[in-house]
Design a protein around this motif. Structure first.
Motif, PDB file in Angstrom:
ATOM      1  N   VAL A 179      40.703   7.319  16.289  1.00 43.95           N
ATOM      2  CA  VAL A 179      40.705   8.451  15.365  1.00 43.95           C
ATOM      3  C   VAL A 179      40.263   7.999  13.976  1.00 43.95           C
ATOM      4  CG1 VAL A 179      42.117  10.214  14.250  1.00 43.95           C
ATOM      5  CG2 VAL A 179      42.506   9.667  16.649  1.00 43.95           C
ATOM      6  N   THR A 180      40.791   6.867  13.516  1.00 42.05           N
ATOM      7  CA  THR A 180      40.442   6.364  12.186  1.00 42.05           C
ATOM      8  C   THR A 180      38.955   6.070  12.080  1.00 42.05           C
ATOM      9  OG1 THR A 180      42.638   5.359  11.946  1.00 42.05           O
ATOM     10  CG2 THR A 180      40.921   4.580  10.467  1.00 42.05           C
ATOM     11  N   THR A 226      43.876  11.368   5.127  1.00 39.52           N
ATOM     12  CA  THR A 226      44.440  12.700   5.366  1.00 39.52           C
ATOM     13  C   THR A 226      44.033  13.252   6.722  1.00 39.52           C
ATOM     14  OG1 THR A 226      44.441  13.186   2.995  1.00 39.52           O
ATOM     15  CG2 THR A 226      44.601  15.062   4.485  1.00 39.52           C
ATOM     16  N   THR A 227      42.724  13.239   7.002  1.00 39.02           N
ATOM     17  CA  THR A 227      42.232  13.816   8.257  1.00 39.02           C
ATOM     18  C   THR A 227      42.692  12.999   9.460  1.00 39.02           C
ATOM     19  OG1 THR A 227      40.294  14.646   7.071  1.00 39.02           O
ATOM     20  CG2 THR A 227      40.177  14.609   9.469  1.00 39.02           C
ATOM     21  N   THR A 228      42.648  11.677   9.340  1.00 36.69           N
ATOM     22  CA  THR A 228      43.088  10.822  10.439  1.00 36.69           C
ATOM     23  C   THR A 228      44.540  11.096  10.811  1.00 36.69           C
ATOM     24  OG1 THR A 228      41.560   9.013   9.934  1.00 36.69           O
ATOM     25  CG2 THR A 228      43.579   8.426  11.089  1.00 36.69           C
ATOM     26  N   LEU A 268      34.975  19.589   3.649  1.00 42.71           N
ATOM     27  CA  LEU A 268      34.512  18.675   4.685  1.00 42.71           C
ATOM     28  C   LEU A 268      35.668  18.291   5.608  1.00 42.71           C
ATOM     29  CD1 LEU A 268      32.304  16.909   5.902  1.00 42.71           C
ATOM     30  CD2 LEU A 268      32.883  15.129   4.233  1.00 42.71           C
ATOM     31  N   ALA A 269      36.842  18.066   5.040  1.00 37.30           N
ATOM     32  CA  ALA A 269      38.012  17.700   5.847  1.00 37.30           C
ATOM     33  C   ALA A 269      38.374  18.820   6.819  1.00 37.30           C
ATOM     34  CB  ALA A 269      39.198  17.381   4.937  1.00 37.30           C
ATOM     35  N   PHE A 322      36.822  17.969  15.503  1.00 39.19           N
ATOM     36  CA  PHE A 322      37.438  16.892  16.289  1.00 39.19           C
ATOM     37  C   PHE A 322      38.556  17.434  17.178  1.00 39.19           C
ATOM     38  CE2 PHE A 322      35.679  13.834  13.096  1.00 39.19           C
ATOM     39  CZ  PHE A 322      35.049  12.991  13.989  1.00 39.19           C
ATOM     40  N   PHE A 323      39.397  18.287  16.621  1.00 38.14           N
ATOM     41  CA  PHE A 323      40.531  18.827  17.363  1.00 38.14           C
ATOM     42  C   PHE A 323      40.051  19.691  18.534  1.00 38.14           C
ATOM     43  CE2 PHE A 323      43.799  22.127  18.011  1.00 38.14           C
ATOM     44  CZ  PHE A 323      44.918  21.333  18.212  1.00 38.14           C
TER      45      PHE A 323
END
Length: 506
Positions: A187-188, A318-320, A456-457, A464-465
């Motif tokens: 994920v990262t 944050t997103t990770t 963007l986030a 991704f989700f």
């Protein structure tokens, strides 16, 4: 013989006097430091009230574990705006949606500065982008970053490149063939690659050891920067000369990262054509060249290194952590996961998702929003400071006062959230199942210092989700359930856990 004894006596007397004078000097210095520290602990007139503090160290020890929870409990005693003494640093704490809105929205410019903390000064010399003091330098760097994210991080081309990264991500998960794995690494790497597209113009492979090591160091520093050692260093910067402690690890990590960043900035600036930027680095170097004659301009090679590092960490953490928490909670609540699968299957019917699908997938949006609310990825935001004297709710807050915004208290504010301690995506849906925006939802903060990469986030999280849940069913191995207690730091991330991603039959 007598002359020898006389000489020895003289040496002994001189040594004794030297030791005495040295001890006296040390005691005098310590006494002066203690007096200075105690004077710093006095609250200014009209300052918000707060809990009593220990001599010298103040309330620092209370922040050793779950500081966001401690601050929320103190607000029940002293009100939404109260103060803490962080080793002689008088700090105002803002709790709850109402207090944060009145300060960060209604007095946005007043609360847009950064505190001149020794830790920030040591790490970035108050330069770069995130820690830069409010003024011309911040305006210049913020404008360039916003324009770069808008130009390099949006549009159909960027959407296609994120979609491609999603496929790399899913294929890497597929290699585990349903066996347990820790999703953090994948994920990262996937999320950081989206930020890399903006900064460097290309992605890094998941087996690039140098870049992976840098990301691991970044993650460690996010944890260390919110440790008790960091607070102690800010109060007592002479701890720099103490050879042990987490602050030394922090500084060691930072040097390694900055050395690496300097190398890759040089690498990705090769072949640059002035005024034809391919990515953020090119755009920054263009600004440097245009302002060579204006010495008041803040663009420099050093600030470029700081800015790149801050953008990578801000664009990744944050997103990770949101996606890692979302995976954990979907495996924890299969009924919620089933609803997500049904909506994805109904809307997409086997095709890849597009950004236009967000409007047609209210439950997916609700799950992502509830994850951001419930898990409080950045519970205390990034510390702020007042750029001028101000008065809030009758309290006088002098210029330069450090301000901490407890965003955790916003997302658990019972005035705006029913049963906030329960993970419930339905709170973001109306009676007809449509997604609704709620005011007391501030995961990206608010005001002049709000997250510049928010759009963007949000795009990343959705893509991704959705692609992940379209292909896989998530479950814990052998029915084992990991802890949901977070790993503390500047961000709240899940404790390491293993999960199984089972290919769905579609």
């Amino acid at each position: 013989m007598e002359s020898t004894n006389w000489l020895l006596s003289l040496i002994t007397l001189s040594y004794t006097k030297s030791v005495f004078y040295l001890c006296t000097l040390i005691c005098s210095c310590v006494t002066l430091l203690l007096i200075r520290q105690l004077l710093r602990q006095r609250r200014p007139r009209g300052f918000p009230p707060g809990p009593s503090a220990l001599p010298v160290i103040g309330n620092i020890l209370a922040l050793a574990t779950e500081p966001h929870v401690y601050m929320r409990k103190q607000s029940e005693i002293y009100g939404q705006i109260f103060s803490l003494d962080l080793g002689g640093i008088s700090t105002v704490i803002l709790n709850g949606y109402d207090a944060i809105k009145v300060c960060l929205s209604h007095q946005s410019e007043v609360f847009a500065d950064r505190p001149s903390l020794p830790l920030f000064q040591k790490m970035t010399k108050m330069g770069g982008l995130l820690n830069c003091k409010y003024g011309r330098a911040w305006i210049e760097h913020r404008k360039l970053a916003v324009n770069s994210f808008r130009y390099f991080g949006s549009g159909q081309i960027m959407f296609q490149r994120i979609s491609e990264e999603c496929m790399f991500f899913l294929d890497a998960i597929d290699e585990h063939k349903g066996r347990p794995f820790n999703p953090k690494h994948l994920v990262t790497n996937a999320v950081s690659n989206v930020t890399n597209l903006v900064i460097f113009g290309q992605r890094f492979t998941y087996d690039d050891q140098d870049f992976q090591h840098m990301i691991e160091i970044f993650s460690e520093n996010v944890e260390l920067a919110a440790s008790a050692w960091a607070f102690l260093y800010n109060a007592f910067p002479w701890l720099e000369y103490v050879p042990f402690g987490k602050h030394q690890r922090l500084f060691h990590n930072a040097k390694k990262v900055y050395d690496f960043l300097q190398l890759i900035i040089e690498r990705f600036s090769q072949g640059r054509i002035p005024q034809s930027p391919r990515h953020y680095i090119d755009a920054y170097l263009d600004e440097m060249e245009q302002s060579t004659k204006d010495k008041s301009v803040s663009f420099s090679k050093e600030n470029l290194i700081f800015s790149v590092g801050e953008l990578i960490i801000a664009g990744t953490e944050t997103t990770t952590n949101t996606l890692r928490w979302a995976m954990l909670y979907l495996a924890l609540y299969p009924s919620i996961q089933d609803k997500v699968h049904k909506e994805i299957d109904s809307v997409l019917n086997g095709r890849p998702p597009t950004l236009e699908d967000k409007q047609r997938m209210p439950y997916v949006e609700a799950v992502l929003h509830e994850t951001l609310r419930f898990c409080n990825i950045v519970p205390l935001g990034i510390f702020r400071a007042t750029s001028q004297d101000t008065v809030v709710h009758g309290y006088t807050i002098p210029k330069g006062t450090m301000v901490i915004t407890n965003l955790y208290s916003v997302h658990f504010d019972e005035k705006y959230w029913s049963n906030p301690g329960v993970f419930c995506p339905e709170r973001f849906l109306d009676v007809n199942g449509n997604f609704v925006k709620l005011d007391a939802f501030l995961p990206f903060s608010v005001g002049r210092r709000h997250c510049l990469g928010e759009q963007l986030a949000r795009m990343e999280m959705f893509l991704f989700f959705t692609t992940l849940l379209q292909r896989f069913y998530l479950q814990f191995p052998n029915g084992s359930i990991p802890t949901v207690s977070p790993k503390l730091g500047m961000t709240l991330q899940p404790q390491p856990y293993s999960i199984c991603a089972i290919r769905r039959q579609q």
